[in-house]
Scaffold this motif. Structure first.
Motif, PDB file in Angstrom:
ATOM      1  N   PHE A  96       0.863  -1.183   0.000  1.00 30.45           N
ATOM      2  CA  PHE A  96       0.000   0.000   0.000  1.00 30.45           C
ATOM      3  C   PHE A  96       0.898   1.231   0.000  1.00 30.45           C
ATOM      4  CE2 PHE A  96       1.027   1.503   4.177  1.00 30.45           C
ATOM      5  CZ  PHE A  96       1.490   0.366   4.817  1.00 30.45           C
ATOM      6  N   GLY A  97       0.323   2.368  -0.293  1.00 28.19           N
ATOM      7  CA  GLY A  97       1.047   3.618  -0.113  1.00 28.19           C
ATOM      8  C   GLY A  97       1.349   4.350  -1.400  1.00 28.19           C
ATOM      9  N   GLU A  98       1.364   5.665  -1.273  1.00 27.32           N
ATOM     10  CA  GLU A  98       1.679   6.518  -2.396  1.00 27.32           C
ATOM     11  C   GLU A  98       2.998   7.249  -2.146  1.00 27.32           C
ATOM     12  OE1 GLU A  98      -1.752   6.698  -1.296  1.00 27.32           O
ATOM     13  OE2 GLU A  98      -2.390   5.386  -2.928  1.00 27.32           O
ATOM     14  N   SER A  99       3.527   7.788  -3.219  1.00 33.65           N
ATOM     15  CA  SER A  99       4.838   8.429  -3.168  1.00 33.65           C
ATOM     16  C   SER A  99       4.900   9.555  -2.140  1.00 33.65           C
ATOM     17  CB  SER A  99       5.158   8.996  -4.549  1.00 33.65           C
ATOM     18  OG  SER A  99       6.374   9.686  -4.545  1.00 33.65           O
ATOM     19  N   HIS A 100       3.843  10.337  -2.056  1.00 31.19           N
ATOM     20  CA  HIS A 100       3.886  11.503  -1.185  1.00 31.19           C
ATOM     21  C   HIS A 100       2.882  11.432  -0.056  1.00 31.19           C
ATOM     22  CE1 HIS A 100       6.446  14.365  -3.784  1.00 31.19           C
ATOM     23  NE2 HIS A 100       6.636  13.143  -4.192  1.00 31.19           N
ATOM     24  N   GLY A 101       2.362  10.259   0.212  1.00 32.71           N
ATOM     25  CA  GLY A 101       1.510  10.082   1.381  1.00 32.71           C
ATOM     26  C   GLY A 101       2.374   9.953   2.625  1.00 32.71           C
ATOM     27  N   PRO A 102       1.748   9.725   3.783  1.00 28.84           N
ATOM     28  CA  PRO A 102       2.545   9.650   5.016  1.00 28.84           C
ATOM     29  C   PRO A 102       3.475   8.438   5.082  1.00 28.84           C
ATOM     30  CG  PRO A 102       0.183   9.328   5.445  1.00 28.84           C
ATOM     31  CD  PRO A 102       0.304   9.724   4.016  1.00 28.84           C
ATOM     32  N   ALA A 103       3.093   7.330   4.441  1.00 26.42           N
ATOM     33  CA  ALA A 103       3.895   6.121   4.576  1.00 26.42           C
ATOM     34  C   ALA A 103       3.507   5.127   3.496  1.00 26.42           C
ATOM     35  CB  ALA A 103       3.680   5.484   5.952  1.00 26.42           C
ATOM     36  N   LEU A 104       4.377   4.156   3.311  1.00 28.13           N
ATOM     37  CA  LEU A 104       4.043   3.014   2.450  1.00 28.13           C
ATOM     38  C   LEU A 104       4.553   1.781   3.154  1.00 28.13           C
ATOM     39  CD1 LEU A 104       6.933   2.105   0.978  1.00 28.13           C
ATOM     40  CD2 LEU A 104       6.464   4.200  -0.286  1.00 28.13           C
ATOM     41  N   GLY A 105       4.205   0.633   2.627  1.00 34.70           N
ATOM     42  CA  GLY A 105       4.669  -0.592   3.268  1.00 34.70           C
ATOM     43  C   GLY A 105       3.955  -1.799   2.742  1.00 34.70           C
ATOM     44  N   CYS A 106       4.053  -2.881   3.506  1.00 34.42           N
ATOM     45  CA  CYS A 106       3.410  -4.115   3.056  1.00 34.42           C
ATOM     46  C   CYS A 106       3.064  -4.995   4.241  1.00 34.42           C
ATOM     47  CB  CYS A 106       4.297  -4.872   2.089  1.00 34.42           C
ATOM     48  SG  CYS A 106       5.829  -5.455   2.793  1.00 34.42           S
ATOM     49  N   VAL A 107       2.125  -5.898   3.990  1.00 31.71           N
ATOM     50  CA  VAL A 107       1.805  -6.969   4.923  1.00 31.71           C
ATOM     51  C   VAL A 107       2.228  -8.273   4.257  1.00 31.71           C
ATOM     52  CG1 VAL A 107      -0.005  -8.134   6.209  1.00 31.71           C
ATOM     53  CG2 VAL A 107      -0.188  -5.674   5.766  1.00 31.71           C
ATOM     54  N   VAL A 108       3.100  -9.019   4.927  1.00 34.01           N
ATOM     55  CA  VAL A 108       3.519 -10.325   4.417  1.00 34.01           C
ATOM     56  C   VAL A 108       2.743 -11.383   5.183  1.00 34.01           C
ATOM     57  CG1 VAL A 108       5.444 -11.925   4.157  1.00 34.01           C
ATOM     58  CG2 VAL A 108       5.824  -9.469   3.865  1.00 34.01           C
ATOM     59  N   ASP A 109       1.919 -12.124   4.461  1.00 35.41           N
ATOM     60  CA  ASP A 109       1.090 -13.143   5.110  1.00 35.41           C
ATOM     61  C   ASP A 109       1.510 -14.524   4.636  1.00 35.41           C
ATOM     62  OD1 ASP A 109      -0.861 -14.280   6.650  1.00 35.41           O
ATOM     63  OD2 ASP A 109      -2.518 -13.757   5.331  1.00 35.41           O
ATOM     64  N   GLY A 110       1.492 -15.487   5.546  1.00 32.21           N
ATOM     65  CA  GLY A 110       1.809 -16.855   5.174  1.00 32.21           C
ATOM     66  C   GLY A 110       3.255 -17.240   5.416  1.00 32.21           C
ATOM     67  N   CYS A 111       4.037 -16.322   5.948  1.00 36.21           N
ATOM     68  CA  CYS A 111       5.447 -16.624   6.225  1.00 36.21           C
ATOM     69  C   CYS A 111       5.526 -17.717   7.302  1.00 36.21           C
ATOM     70  CB  CYS A 111       6.159 -15.364   6.694  1.00 36.21           C
ATOM     71  SG  CYS A 111       7.931 -15.596   6.910  1.00 36.21           S
ATOM     72  N   PRO A 112       6.386 -18.701   7.111  1.00 37.38           N
ATOM     73  CA  PRO A 112       6.544 -19.717   8.155  1.00 37.38           C
ATOM     74  C   PRO A 112       7.018 -19.103   9.465  1.00 37.38           C
ATOM     75  CG  PRO A 112       7.609 -20.419   6.116  1.00 37.38           C
ATOM     76  CD  PRO A 112       7.221 -18.968   5.938  1.00 37.38           C
ATOM     77  N   PRO A 113       6.732 -19.777  10.582  1.00 40.93           N
ATOM     78  CA  PRO A 113       7.225 -19.293  11.873  1.00 40.93           C
ATOM     79  C   PRO A 113       8.700 -19.650  12.071  1.00 40.93           C
ATOM     80  CG  PRO A 113       5.970 -21.322  12.161  1.00 40.93           C
ATOM     81  CD  PRO A 113       5.893 -20.984  10.692  1.00 40.93           C
TER      82      PRO A 113
END
Lengths: 371, 371, 371, 371
Positions: C15-32
């Motif tokens: 998610f996130g735009e170039s000039h918004g407050p922040a960007l990033g990601c959610v990684v789902d399904g990663c092994p423990p």
């Protein structure tokens, strides 16, 4: 739908643990041009927020939502609207008292997910239930607030209709009462009774179950699909996926078992609007997995909070047998705060199917088909 | 999961209408090296097959399954086994009497999906319910027969536990009885009663609802996931997506509403196998959306068949008000044949989560995690 | 895979735009149980980070990553490890100069996505390209850093192999050179040439295209699947989905068109490890969509930055014809910083298929099958 | 998208092996009311069908398609139209000569997927390539025939633009030529040359690669999405997933590497229709992953058939080193028949994005947005 994503066209991915720095969600697939400001979301979060009466946990969380992406000023109106890109909603955790959990960090609390998380992952974030905490549902309520705005004319409301063995009197149902008592109870008399009833339970450190009913008004006919994209199938998944829920019903629900075909039939006449009109709604607004245009009615049962003061037998992470008492801060009837959560899940399912229907069929439902 | 696909790793896509040339499914994601011959599937189809007693529709469908792909001779054993590629299962329709439907082709039958299909798509294949027919469930039963073989040691069995207001006596539960009466009823005495009870209903052209219980044994602990991949959430979607189902419960189900936290807690001690052992199973084998290793217990309510002889008020496709009587061939209690269907859906959900768990965590559940 | 989610078992939602407050990601399904600290991610973000040489945009972004969920202290080692729940990675935007964009907010820049976003959504966040900005790729690099840790023994490295018409000399390939020049160029001589070449382009406000090659070592054999889950199909989607990419190749790529079957065949002998060993790798490590166990080799072409100083003819949002010159801060060869992004996408695809393979087949690839 | 499913709203699930009883696909999510009869599909299958010239395999397959579900008589027109439910398309295999494969059943043929299938699954259906056979693509062509009808005004055409090192002369491009030669070659002169060229290759038992270009006309602007639902990303996945494909390009493709920003810019003026009009199409009709409304142009490279008469070194399933010569019936240039397959994949991707766009945004692309 993956482990932490819900929906297909209107997709909600949540993240966050009870005592981590923050939780929230990414809403993907939302149509553009929908006015959206934090207050639209905050009003629903405030209904779910803990600490608002003596009947919910005393954890003090403002649950203040920030919109980090996906919203921009509409050049025509100057208003903030969705852009069609992912909407990131962040809620910071403020009142974590992780120390409360240090002494029971190796002990499995009956009814809690700690043991099954360990069965699955080998360990877990034990602070406040970690990912299994009801705090995760704040993200659902936030997403649901967006979903509500996707379907024009949609209104989703919920009510607590049973606490312990005590049901509300449907003759006395008054939506206005919902906001006047701390139980989301539509029956003023019953609400007064619940106050005493739950006080007694709370004081002895016990807890009690509840049944919640969600009613969606303004659901267009034609939403849902055969045979694994049924509207009721997705509602069931959404509601059963709320913490502590053990049963879901649509329309008459389990009562259908005792009905005959004659009793259960929703007969049809022509309405004044030139469309078919059902004379009753045993079906809860869904036939063959597709919405009829009537009220969509769903109910779900919430188990009593597992955190209680009476000692329960259990084991610890090392295989030792022991007993556990849960102190901390807890809701004596976790079903109460499930009302806005249930509303949110229903809103998300309907928004998702609204967009899926529009994608496949191209617009509002069509009837009658030209002869 | 799309409109007609169910599952994530173990994926079932079904197709076909009641009176078309054939129906069936494609099973994708099945592990290789699983022995699979038509008879493995046929035995389950035969349990769902109509026309086996006077209590089910007299439509004569052999429901003979053909495996068109995904199976090949194991070079080591010479036995037919799955190859890991899609398994196509085809069931041809044989006994279509579409003429039965010609006279009501423009009339909406209350309780049937014809009207909602028209609301959605503008028209529908009206012959025998088309895609909304219970015949589609033959494909589910076929897929479920494959699913059962995916999880080593898994046994999924179902029983009719209530017909009309009459429940079975759980003290008299005998799994062996299931095959001895035409109701999948585990209580011999109740089965005898049901024969007379349903005969009376059938003779007067009425119908009645039922409750089915599915019990899965040998479900490994650790299946399911937070928070939208919960095992109970997926079971709810699978069971609610069966035709005519209006309610789903896990474990205590709606009864939890009336329980206190003390009553509902499943206490834990150490078992002889060195693993935690629950002293009760109010949870129905699922905590926090993840399997505990106990019996997984689900129930669902099936509404009375909507096709009845008593005239019901309705409208036709042209907006005329009329009445309808459904003659044709129908089950007086469609819940009976829902037993093998419910088993199939539960098996598919468990197989799917078994593979998803193996994918994410890498193998059988781990406990205890090394200290 | 939805609009903003990539992968199936290892799922990345950005998610996130170039000039918004922040960007990033959610990684789902990663092994423990995978050790993960911010520094593991930061080292890769730092390679993509702008402002590190005169050949990349002078925007000053620290690209400091925060892990907001999904990581907890392993009780056995005290180390922070993944828990199996969603990993939220947040990168705050710091150096937004949105004013740079105010004057061109209504003007479509040729080669930019502003016009197509408007065709789709009716308007867009114009600041710095909004969602279409290359800044979004920081989230991919962060997710890729997690993916790299999922597959034991996996090493994914990339190199710029062509800038303008000038290719590197493969005889002079030295991985150590990659870190010694600002171009990720494995050929020291060519890198020296590129410095002058790109300076000249930069000074005249022009830009130039490039070709990037990604090589994955340690990819287990058996990853991928027929026929729409092919490893090369998913690599192509991942790489083509990077901003400005217009072509993707596996192994010989487009050169296969001019080869005969004899030339293209990768012959096979037995290796010392008792497993088949290929004598060449025209296939780029993938046959029939499934990994061979050799190096996986992919290349992609990146178009020249569209932001240039030479005036280009265009129109504005109101339908007026005009010209545009892009000032702002830009990379003269956006292909350079695509190297760590390409690595990240390849790592994500391989991690996803590693988990999917484990889910379906149950563990490491098997060969030979017992006779 | 799972292993054997392609697309999101318009979803195609294929099944079947080269020498099994049948292959086919289920198309799910297709809109209702689209006229569809077997001939609509058959015409495209006939273009892919083997045995039509001396330049393709002599296997004689009628590839006759049957529609088993999802189509019903429109009550208004009497014409067969889609109903919105899954469309099952079945193609029976007729001319299997499995004996051809018996002698090489344990030997891995270089360039074929037999070894990687064994690496993954432990064994495979070796007859004619099993699931990895190009026969599977018949199902794609069938699905593509449906997809073409989903988007009003869409025309997808393909051409062979290079065989071996020999490219067509784009000045001599004539779509009418495509049907006049057995190569789908748009340049009559080059086609005549190809006949001799390929005869020579065929006679000496060799094979050669090719490049195919697909051009889609009538693609509405606004299809595709940031950032993992890009139209070009999905085209790349679809085309790279065709058997033997090793490279994919959009628009200028790899040539962009040598272009400057000035050269690559597609400048914009106002068109007579009041909408922006591009003065060139280096981008291949896609900017930022979203269609511009211009021609969508994609190319892909197909490797030479791996089945050749020259002995190649290899090993068998038991680890013995040996040599292999592939007799059987094969295409000397498998790229030829890839033309209708490429068209089908492009049509499926566009249909999918057409429905997804309609779902999210609600209808045809909007421009300009009201000021």
């Amino acid at each position: 739908m993956s482990f932490n994503t819900f929906g297909h066209m209107f997709r909600v991915t949540t993240f966050g643990e009870s005592h981590g720095p923050a939780l929230g969600c990414v809403v993907d697939g939302c149509p553009p041009h929908i006015p959206l400001k934090p207050a639209d979301i905050q009003q629903h979060l405030d209904r779910r927020r803990p600490g608002q009466s003596r009947f919910t946990t005393q954890r003090r969380e403002p649950d203040a939502v920030k919109i980090l992406s996906g919203v921009f000023q509409d050049p025509a109106t100057g208003e903030d609207v969705t852009t069609g890109t992912p909407i990131m909603l962040l809620i910071e955790n403020v009142d974590q008292r992780s120390k409360d959990y240090a002494e029971i960090k190796d002990i499995y609390r009956p009814g809690h997910a700690g043991l099954t998380y360990d069965f699955k992952y080998g360990f877990h974030d034990y602070r406040g239930g970690g990912r299994a905490s009801a705090r995760e549902t704040a993200a659902r309520v936030a997403a649901g607030a967006v979903a509500r705005k996707v379907v024009p004319g949609l209104m989703v409301r919920g009510a607590l209709v049973q606490m312990g063995p005590h049901k509300v009197d449907r003759e006395k149902w008054d939506w206005a009462e919902i906001d006047r008592n701390p139980f989301f109870c539509p029956d003023a008399e019953r609400a007064a009774f619940f106050a005493d009833y739950l006080d007694e339970i709370r004081k002895r450190g016990s807890s009690i179950g509840a049944v919640i009913e969600i009613i969606a008004e303004g659901v267009p006919s034609g939403l849902g699909a055969p045979v694994y994209g049924k509207l009721d199938g997705d509602l069931a998944a959404g509601l059963m996926g709320i913490n502590a829920v053990k049963g879901v019903e649509i329309g008459e629900g389990f009562a259908v078992a005792a009905l005959t075909g004659e009793e259960n039939a929703d007969e049809i006449r022509m309405g004044n609007d030139g469309r078919p009109r059902f004379l009753s709604n045993h079906a809860g607004g869904i036939l063959g997995g597709i919405s009829t245009g009537q009220l969509v009615i769903a109910r779900f049962a919430v188990k009593p909070t597992s955190s209680i003061l009476t000692p329960r037998r259990t084991v610890d992470r090392f295989g030792n047998e022991t007993e556990v008492v849960t102190k901390g801060r807890h809701d004596p009837c976790v079903g109460i705060r499930a009302v806005p959560i249930g509303e949110a899940m229903v809103a998300c399912v309907i928004a998702d199917h609204y967009l899926r229907q529009r994608g496949q069929v191209g617009g509002p439902a069509v009837w009658p088909f030209p002869k």
